[in-house]
Scaffold this motif. Structure first.
Motif, mmCIF file in Angstrom:
data_model
loop_
_atom_site.group_PDB
_atom_site.id
_atom_site.type_symbol
_atom_site.label_atom_id
_atom_site.label_comp_id
_atom_site.label_asym_id
_atom_site.label_seq_id
_atom_site.Cartn_x
_atom_site.Cartn_y
_atom_site.Cartn_z
ATOM 1 N N LYS A 102 80.565 -22.124 65.777
ATOM 2 C CA LYS A 102 80.942 -21.261 66.899
ATOM 3 C C LYS A 102 79.799 -20.334 67.308
ATOM 4 O O LYS A 102 79.665 -19.987 68.483
ATOM 5 C CB LYS A 102 82.173 -20.421 66.520
ATOM 6 C CG LYS A 102 83.428 -21.264 66.322
ATOM 7 C CD LYS A 102 84.648 -20.422 66.019
ATOM 8 C CE LYS A 102 84.594 -19.792 64.643
ATOM 9 N NZ LYS A 102 84.574 -20.772 63.538
ATOM 10 N N THR A 103 78.993 -19.948 66.322
ATOM 11 C CA THR A 103 77.954 -18.950 66.607
ATOM 12 C C THR A 103 77.020 -19.404 67.726
ATOM 13 O O THR A 103 76.699 -18.634 68.625
ATOM 14 C CB THR A 103 77.134 -18.671 65.334
ATOM 15 O OG1 THR A 103 78.041 -18.506 64.244
ATOM 16 C CG2 THR A 103 76.297 -17.429 65.484
ATOM 17 N N HIS A 128 76.090 -11.706 61.450
ATOM 18 C CA HIS A 128 75.900 -12.233 62.802
ATOM 19 C C HIS A 128 74.579 -11.756 63.377
ATOM 20 O O HIS A 128 73.840 -12.510 64.000
ATOM 21 C CB HIS A 128 77.019 -11.752 63.734
ATOM 22 C CG HIS A 128 78.223 -12.643 63.716
ATOM 23 N ND1 HIS A 128 78.126 -14.003 63.792
ATOM 24 C CD2 HIS A 128 79.539 -12.362 63.637
ATOM 25 C CE1 HIS A 128 79.334 -14.518 63.759
ATOM 26 N NE2 HIS A 128 80.213 -13.552 63.661
ATOM 27 N N ASP A 138 84.739 -11.818 67.605
ATOM 28 C CA ASP A 138 84.819 -12.797 66.524
ATOM 29 C C ASP A 138 86.030 -12.506 65.652
ATOM 30 O O ASP A 138 86.393 -11.362 65.452
ATOM 31 C CB ASP A 138 83.543 -12.749 65.682
ATOM 32 C CG ASP A 138 83.432 -13.973 64.770
ATOM 33 O OD1 ASP A 138 84.123 -14.977 65.037
ATOM 34 O OD2 ASP A 138 82.674 -13.922 63.801
HETATM 35 MG MG MG Z 1 81.405 -17.667 62.323
#
Ligand code: MG
Ligand code: ADP
Length: 685
Positions: free
Chosen positions: A290-291, A321, A385
């Motif tokens: 997803k990042t 992140h 997130d």
């Molecule tokens: Mg993630």
């Protein structure tokens, strides 16, 4: 403002007869603080009693009503009970047994020589028939006629059935008349009673239609509110973002994107180009990638001359992140910063300046990034997130930060079943990453009896000696958080004794500095073994950690086990997950563990989880802990939510302002189920 006729329902529970300071606690424990909560506190089941002429007609274990004549009071000896011996019309003897203080009232209620009507469950005690603590004792049969069917309510300590029944009855007395909000055709087809009748029926006897109707109301309220959010959002002004690809073109990803990633990115780009703000959920299992998708979205915003912010639920995740994105972004020259609640003074000031003057393009952080003191030059995209930790209300607040409404991309790694996606994210469009990046090794999952823990520790020793890292997860049960932490600490101490300083501990009550320090040691490879409660559930990425031990695995739900297991299997080495189990397993627990062994497909596990928890459900058992519902059971959600969702969509399409008669009724419904934010949006425009 809440319609006046609902006010009696929202009055404090204190306003009911018999609710004083003593009852408030147990009621609060059950979430019953207002009159409405009591009216909606539905019975788990019903006792069905039968009137019998004599004990010969009754079975042991049966709930009966019969006439008994008292022969003798037999005082308790020592700790024994007080017994009233009584005989039926043909001379069979039975004991009415009382423990503790209940015996005082029994003495006066059951005088020797008198005949009384008694209701209770017939049991056998040695050679003797007995009824322990009869539910009712009355001089006349007539007094018990209405009690042949009685509700059994969920209770908390300090509450009794009669007390609860009286409170529920008082709640029911205060029910106002409300207009019908369910579409008449549907009501007819389902043969559902109207709202007020449905509540009365649901308390009076087993009545699946009444319960379905009440569940449907709740589902409809939820879907309707989400649909209103969606339509209000559509009417808002956002900022169309068309990137020219100049930054994204400079990315140097070490891998090609999967088909699912490319598709999701296209869907997001399509949304970003629109005038109305995006509301999209990116759903993808742990490790699905997803990042990178979020990164592409954020760079698109930056290319269009705007800023993007990414919100993480914890400081650990925000940091992680930030580190990941910083490295990926470096070749593009875009500017990224991290802001958490811990940043104070000069560093914080400089970040705030950067946001204001636009020199910071992308901000990553915890909810600190949305405080009032944080002002952006041109925030056009918010990425959230681990969405499931934020409710819709919070979501709305977050996205109302700027002059224009920013686009919103929510990401969740919890693969929930399709029906629950509707319930929780019904206002959003959904992109699903249903394809894993290639080359992932399957995780070897084994179920091991806890008696073999010594072997497990020996295996762990070999694993660590091999230069690899491992997780050890201790169970966490909400009610006893301190005990759980004690258990984790004890396990940590034991493992530390064996493996020394390379073991670190992380749990929810650790100071953030200590938690971060431990996580950093583990992430850097300095620490080899991370002992944790389920706080590691979300996000942490350490590819060299290839062994996970989960203690008392039977106490976790499938979804949670899956989430935990997703921490390993992130590198090129083969990974192992050991599920330690106790001796006594329920059928469901056994099935859950077997499924874990069998598949790694999160979406499949989610559907199975729903099936296991929702199937075989008893009337009214509320196992819908992770849903936004109190009344609807998982089974009802599965069956009725799709209908409610369609109905809500149609209603909003036809009457978006809720101005028709049915629309008016639907507003009342929204207030009743406290989805008033749905109504408020109507006014906000
Ligand atoms: Mg993630
Ligand atoms: P998620 O956030 O969905 O759990 P991440 O974005 O953290 O997953 O990605 C997990 C890992 O997979 C990361 O190490 C990432 O670099 C890698 N990855 C992402 N996309 C791909 C891809 N298309 N091919 C190979 N590896 C990928």
């Amino acid at each position: 403002m809440r319609p006046e006729r609902l006010n009696p329902l929202f009055a404090d529970a204190d306003s009911l007869d018999g609710v004083g300071p003593k009852l408030r606690r147990p009621l609060e424990k059950l979430g019953l603080t207002r009159v409405k909560d009591l009216a909606y506190h539905l019975p788990d089941r019903f006792v069905q009693r039968r009137t019998v002429a004599s004990l010969d007609d009754a079975e042991v274990g049966e709930q009966i009503v019969l006439a008994l004549t008292v022969i003798e009071h037999r005082a308790s000896t020592g700790r024994g009970p007080f017994r009233v011996l009584a005989q039926d019309a043909i001379g069979n003897v039975c004991a009415l047994t009382y423990f503790g203080r209940a015996s005082y009232s029994a003495k006066s209620q059951l005088p020797v020589g008198e005949t009384r009507w008694v209701a209770g469950k017939l049991e056998q005690y040695g050679q003797m028939l007995q009824i322990v603590h009869p539910d009712h004792v009355a001089a006349e049969n007539a007094a018990l006629v209405g009690k042949l069917t009685e509700p059994v309510y969920p209770l908390a300590e300090g509450l009794t059935q009669p007390r609860m029944a009286s409170l529920a009855a008082q709640g029911l007395e205060r029910l106002p008349d409300l207009p019908e909000w369910i579409e008449p055709g549907l009501l007819d087809r389902q043969k559902w009673p109207h709202w007020r009748d449905a509540l009365l029926l649901a308390h009076a006897r087993e009545h699946p239609d009444a319960r379905d109707r009440l569940a449907y109301d709740e589902l409809l309220a939820n879907s309707l509110a989400l649909m209103l959010v969606k339509s209000a959002n559509r009417a808002r002004r956002g900022q169309p973002l068309a990137g020219d690809g100049r930054l994204r073109g400079k990315l140097q990803l070490p891998f090609p994107l999967t088909g699912a990633q490319q598709r999701s990115i296209r869907e997001i780009e399509g949304d970003l180009a629109q005038l109305s703000p995006m509301l999209r959920l990116l759903q993808g299992d742990v490790g699905a990638g997803k990042t990178v998708v979020a990164l592409e979205a954020m760079l698109t915003a930056v290319e269009a001359g705007a800023q993007a912010a990414m919100l993480a639920p914890t400081e650990i995740l925000a940091r992680q992140h930030y580190e990941t994105l910083r490295k990926l972004i470096a070749p593009t020259g875009a500017n990224i910063a991290l802001l958490t609640g811990r940043d104070k003074g000069r560093p914080r000031e400089s970040i705030l300046m950067g946001l204001l003057d636009g020199s910071i393009d992308i901000l990553v952080g915890t909810h600190a990034i949305f405080q009032d003191t944080v002002t952006y030059r041109n925030l056009a995209l918010v990425v959230i997130d681990e969405q499931h930790r934020f409710g819709v209300g919070q979501r709305l607040m977050l996205t109302q930060k700027g002059r224009v409404t920013p686009h919103c991309l929510a990401m969740t790694a919890t693969p929930i079943p399709r029906t629950l996606t509707l319930a929780q994210y019904g206002e959003m469009e959904v992109s699903r990453l249903d394809e894993m990046p290639p080359g992932r090794q399957p995780i070897d999952t084994r179920v091991v009896a806890v008696e073999r823990i010594a072997d497990v520790v020996a295996g762990l020793e070999r694993h660590l000696a091999n230069g690899q890292q491992a997780y050890w997860v201790c169970p966490m049960v909400r009610e006893h958080e301190t005990e759980d932490i004690a258990a984790a600490e004890a396990r940590y101490a034991a493992l530390r004794e064996r493996f020394g300083d390379t073991v670190v501990l992380v749990h929810g009550q650790l100071k953030p500095e200590l938690k971060d320090a431990a996580m950093e040691r583990f992430a850097s490879g300095d620490a080899k073994l991370l002992v944790a409660t389920t706080v590691i559930e979300v996000g942490v990425d350490v590819p060299n950690a290839t062994l996970m031990v989960i203690e008392q695995a039977e106490r976790f739900g499938l979804a949670q086990l899956h989430q935990l297991r997703g921490r390993v299997g992130r590198g090129s080495e083969k990974s192992v997950c050991l599920l330690l189990r106790g001796g006594q397993l329920s059928e469901t627990a056994r099935e859950r563990l077997a499924l874990m062994r069998e598949t790694q497909d999160g979406f499949r596990l989610a559907e199975e989880d729903l099936r296991l928890r929702g199937g075989g459900e008893l009337l009214g058992t509320r196992q819908s802990g992770d849903t936004p519902f109190r009344i609807a059971s998982l089974e009802q959600i599965t069956r009725l939510l799709p209908i409610a969702h369609d109905d809500a969509r149609l209603l909003v399409e036809r009457d978006g302002g809720l101005a028709s008669d049915r629309g008016e009724a639907a507003r009342i419904l929204l207030y009743l189920f406290e989805r008033d934010w749905g109504v408020q949006l109507l006014r906000g425009g």
